[in-house]
Design a protein around this motif. Sequence first.
Motif, PDB file in Angstrom:
ATOM      1  N   GLU A  70     -59.842 -34.163 -23.996  1.00 41.60           N
ATOM      2  CA  GLU A  70     -59.644 -35.355 -24.502  1.00 41.60           C
ATOM      3  C   GLU A  70     -61.126 -36.079 -23.836  1.00 41.60           C
ATOM      4  O   GLU A  70     -61.768 -35.956 -22.998  1.00 41.60           O
ATOM      5  CB  GLU A  70     -58.706 -36.115 -23.962  1.00 41.60           C
ATOM      6  N   SER A  73     -63.040 -41.648 -22.380  1.00 43.50           N
ATOM      7  CA  SER A  73     -63.017 -42.961 -22.964  1.00 43.50           C
ATOM      8  C   SER A  73     -61.861 -43.392 -23.434  1.00 43.50           C
ATOM      9  O   SER A  73     -61.495 -44.658 -23.725  1.00 43.50           O
ATOM     10  CB  SER A  73     -64.283 -43.098 -23.713  1.00 43.50           C
ATOM     11  N   SER A  74     -60.870 -42.313 -23.866  1.00 40.38           N
ATOM     12  CA  SER A  74     -59.713 -42.409 -24.714  1.00 40.38           C
ATOM     13  C   SER A  74     -58.440 -43.158 -23.848  1.00 40.38           C
ATOM     14  O   SER A  74     -58.203 -42.914 -22.733  1.00 40.38           O
ATOM     15  CB  SER A  74     -59.145 -41.024 -25.413  1.00 40.38           C
ATOM     16  N   GLU A  97     -67.181 -43.317 -18.003  1.00 35.83           N
ATOM     17  CA  GLU A  97     -66.011 -43.247 -18.579  1.00 35.83           C
ATOM     18  C   GLU A  97     -65.241 -42.317 -17.769  1.00 35.83           C
ATOM     19  O   GLU A  97     -63.925 -42.304 -17.836  1.00 35.83           O
ATOM     20  CB  GLU A  97     -66.257 -42.920 -20.263  1.00 35.83           C
TER      21      GLU A  97
END
Length: 321
Positions: A70, A73-74, A97
């Motif tokens: 992933e 930043s998600s 991030e």
Amino acid sequence: MHPDGFAADLARKPDVLGRLADTLRAGNPWAPVVPPGIGRVVLIGMGSSAYAGGVAAARMRAQGLVATSELASSPLLPAWGPDTLVVATSATGGSVETLDALRRLPAGLTTVALTNTADSAVTESCGAVVELAAERENGGVACRSYQHTLALLIALELHLAGQDITSLVASIEMAAEASAHLLDTETTWRPQAADLLLGPSGMHLAAPAHRFCSAQQGALMVREGPRRSAVGCETGDWSHVDVYLTKTTDYRLLVFAGSPWEAQMEEWTTLRGSTVVGVGGTVPGAQFEVRYPGDDADDVRLLAEVLVPELIAARAWQEQF
């Protein structure tokens, strides 16, 4: 970032990669930091780290492991419970991030920093550390660290699958030899490849799904160094998302060999007179090929092939100064 430093970093790839092989021969570095009972793996990172993580997670799933990669930043990171291993990859150790993602994780997870920078912020935010051992990248571009990220995530895959790393060490040694060959023979292939690929409408790169990161990383090197337009695509998906540009632009395409979907791509590139360069194998419709020892082995390709666009990018960057 410095173009001469980047070129020097690339020149040292064989030696530094060889030292990584020696280190891994002595033992898998994941063994002491991954506790028993881990049932799921989440790889987080940005940029090159995320590219490597995407392929690494897919390889783990193909082994029957539960794994995902992933973007750090998600806001949609998996909530998989306490038997989850989170690997936070940051070559510099300071990706904001990635540090933010670590702060957002629930308590009780096993966290390991995969980094090239000791005593950095990411090491302080994780419970354990695995070092990339890519040495300092004086050009300011993640090139050796990207290559070492792939190698060490494969080592994690093998550890979780209960396999030894003998085959990985052999692949790393072969990749070091392949890298040395590409460097030693650069003048025989790089000028012609660069002339064909660095066109007025940008450079495109395609790679098989199981090595998609090579296209992504290669494109990033062209954008980050000489600041030219470049886009990476998966070879099979190319016919659904990139083919349209062959009709309206001076389309230049580097293809990392090994996808069963190359013939489908060739139909369009030939019909529309596109420029194609193949790397690591015979690509249908290619006007030029770049080959190297060991390019019939996928793991060697994965670890070595991106040096081709890296060298093209490095020399184009140097020529701007």
